[in-house]
Design an enzyme around this catalytic site. Structure first.
Site, PDB file in Angstrom:
ATOM      1  N   GLU A 177      19.726 109.554 118.512  1.00  0.00           N
ATOM      2  CA  GLU A 177      18.880 110.614 118.346  1.00  0.00           C
ATOM      3  C   GLU A 177      18.286 110.504 117.096  1.00  0.00           C
ATOM      4  O   GLU A 177      18.031 111.460 116.141  1.00  0.00           O
ATOM      5  CB  GLU A 177      19.820 111.991 118.237  1.00  0.00           C
ATOM      6  N   GLU A 252      23.310 112.649 127.212  1.00  0.00           N
ATOM      7  CA  GLU A 252      24.228 113.560 126.607  1.00  0.00           C
ATOM      8  C   GLU A 252      23.880 114.876 127.768  1.00  0.00           C
ATOM      9  O   GLU A 252      22.870 115.659 127.539  1.00  0.00           O
ATOM     10  CB  GLU A 252      24.174 114.100 125.294  1.00  0.00           C
TER      11      GLU A 252
END
Length: 603
Positions: A177, A252
């Site tokens: 991320e 995710e």
């Protein structure tokens, strides 16, 4: 020459036998041995699950219909001190990957040096903060050197387990991320090269939340997407960043959420996810459920959230996450209903394994405490300094530090622990006079200093370093600036290092109504089973059982029990040690047969 040719032929044959599968990117789907393959994955962090339970949890993944497991690798657990690597016991990630292969599961590996994951410092080791000038997630040379050494150590464990080497690791994620933090493509390219140098020569990918994909993606790698499950949006995001092509992977997908101390336990009804899961699978998109099984954040490994708008929020020890598989590894209604959805999308004729029965849980006898001692009677040798030292200055990663000094009394004063991190108990002549809690933005209190020489003790707990956001390098612990009395610095300190990482031996001594206490006791079992130590009458502290650090408890909730796996209990005698900080008179402790994760008490 003939002998050399035979040797070469034998080597080629051996390579062909080992490299049994191929895994590639197609224009719209992953290709396993040249055929479309949809990853139906679930996240499990091996270090949040007792090693003895790994195989059982992986069997449960197969029973829900998963074909792949995603897992982070936490740097701080594998290099706790600079240059000292540990891949043993619960850190034997290669063993975890091999067990997954034995159970017929592929693996998505996430060894990025930064993980987030509600883990202490996002997975970074504390000692990085002692490297002068080091900047995480940057091209700063000291960071890159430490990162390179770490990823090479991981590569020595796992590179040979990639699918292109005969193993079951399909893909490896670089960074994590990153688009939520920065957008330096040169830094990402350095990441890629270091992974390749470490032996990760298969498929690499990046993952970012939808809004940050463009910033966090490295051209040439597959961009995975987090937190979005609308098929059209997923495809659009990937196509925009991958030359108009797939395949498509939600790295995710969140069927629930984590908890922080003093906040409500998060639960999300499974009904809200069934159509969404069905839609993703019907579209042929690969998915990784975060979490499939959360487990428990043992010891002091919980992280914390903090930003300019929100207070400091340390996470609880349970990582139940309201996941399909609960903290103890049992199937939940969410598990059963997800299984039904997944079954609809499996190849024709596929039969899922039966779901294993719920594991037995037990109520233990009441613990008999036989030894107790004040923390003041269990102190090591002091480290002396003029100004208070941080945990990092003391080269102590986690736990507690007792700061002690003497001052002249005979007046009332404003005591300020400037930039306290994170929880401090104030004692005047061994009597508790205040508790200061960073969560509540408390760092000051009026204290009455009696006449004469006064002993001032400050017991400070590291409640977990920030794991997400812009303040990753503002993570030092303890008293990080100064102690002030009416604005004047207090000097002449003794620091007592209390890491309490291992089950301590308790030195008995005189108990007082205020002093934190260590209590040692035991209970006897005829048969083992999972249990949950009921801490709802206790105040705040940590517990060990049979040498295992179970994690933190805190009366503010929502967590009021500590999960104890059956594998950590013995027939016969079981040793328990409790460090209780604020309610030293509490003496009743027992394991019950169910968790309590949803009770809030007064702050």
């Amino acid at each position: 020459m003939k002998k050399l040719s035979i040797a070469i032929l034998m080597l080629l044959c051996a390579f062909q036998l080992k490299a049994q599968h191929t895994f590639q990117l197609g224009d719209s789907a992953f290709l396993l041995d040249g055929k479309p393959f949809q990853m139906i994955s679930g996240e499990i962090h091996y270090q949040r699950v007792p090693r003895e339970c790994w195989r059982d949890r992986l069997k449960m993944a197969k029973a829900m219909g998963l074909n792949t497991i995603g897992t982070y690798v936490f740097w701080n657990m594998h290099e706790p001190e600079k240059g000292h690597y540990d891949f043993t016991g619960n850190g034997d990630v290669a063993a975890f990957v091999k067990i997954a292969q034995e159970e017929g599961l592929w693996v998505i590996l996430r060894p990025s040096p930064y993980a987030c994951a509600e883990w202490e410092f996002g997975g970074y080791p504390y000692w990085l903060q002692n490297e002068k000038g080091l900047e995480v997630r940057s091209k700063e040379p000291k960071y890159l050197e430490a990162y390179r050494n770490y990823i090479k150590a991981v590569g020595r464990q796992l590179a040979g387990l990639q699918i292109n080497h005969g193993g079951n690791i399909l893909m490896v994620q670089i960074e994590n991320e990153y688009g939520s933090y920065g957008s330096d493509k040169e830094y990402l390219e350095i990441n890629r090269k270091m992974f390749v140098e470490a032996g990760f020569d298969g498929l690499l990918y990046t993952c970012d939340p939808a809004a940050d994909v463009a910033k966090g993606h490295l051209p040439g790698l597959l961009p995975a997407v987090n937190g979005v499950d609308d098929p059209e949006k997923v495809k659009k995001l990937v196509n925009e960043n991958h030359n108009g092509k797939g395949p498509y992977y939600i790295a995710e997908w969140y069927p629930a959420w984590f908890d922080s101390w003093g906040q409500k336990h998060h639960t999300v009804p499974y009904e809200q996810f069934l159509d969404r899961l069905d839609r993703v699978l019907a579209a042929g998109i690969s998915i990784n459920m975060y979490m499939f099984h959360g487990g428990t954040t043992r010891g002091y490994m919980n992280g914390a959230n903090y930003n300019d708008q929100s207070p400091y929020e340390p996470q609880i020890s349970s990582y139940d996450y309201d996941a399909p598989l609960d903290e103890a590894g049992n199937a939940t209604p969410k598990f059963m209903h997800f299984r039904e959805v997944i079954a609809k999308h499996l190849p024709a004729g596929t039969k899922l394994p039966d779901v294993p029965a719920k594991k037995p849980s037990i109520q233990t006898p009441v613990v008999t405490f036989t030894r107790s001692g004040s923390i003041f009677d269990n102190l090591p040798q002091a480290v002396k300094s003029e100004d208070p030292l941080t945990f990092e200055d003391l080269r102590q990663a986690y736990g507690f530090v007792l700061y002690r000094t003497t001052v002249k009394g005979g007046y009332n004063a404003l005591l300020k622990l400037k930039d306290l991190r994170d929880y401090g108990i104030v004692f005047v002549n061994s009597k508790r006079v205040a508790i200061l809690d960073r969560r509540l933005k408390q760092d000051s209190v009026q204290v009455a200093l009696p006449a004469g020489t006064v002993t001032l003790d400050l017991l400070v707990e590291n409640l977990g370093r920030i794991n997400f956001g812009p303040y990753l390098l503002k993570n030092k612990k303890g008293i990080t600036e100064a102690v002030l009395l009416d604005g004047k610095p207090v000097q002449g300190w003794q620091q007592f290092k209390l890491p309490f990482d291992k089950q301590p031996a308790v030195k008995t001594g005189k108990l007082t109504a205020d002093a934190p206490v260590l209590k040692e006791g035991s209970f006897t079992l005829d048969a083992t089973g999972d249990t949950y130590l009921d801490m709802s009458n206790w105040g705040k502290g940590v517990v060990w059982i049979n040498g295992h650090h179970l994690g933190r408890y805190w009366q503010v909730g929502p967590q009021q029990t500590l999960y104890v796996p059956a594998e950590w209990l013995h027939k016969g005698n079981n040793k328990v040690t409790v460090l209780e900080l604020i309610k030293p008179a509490t003496a009743t402790l027992q394991g019950i047969d169910h968790p309590i994760l949803d009770q809030l008490q007064a702050q």
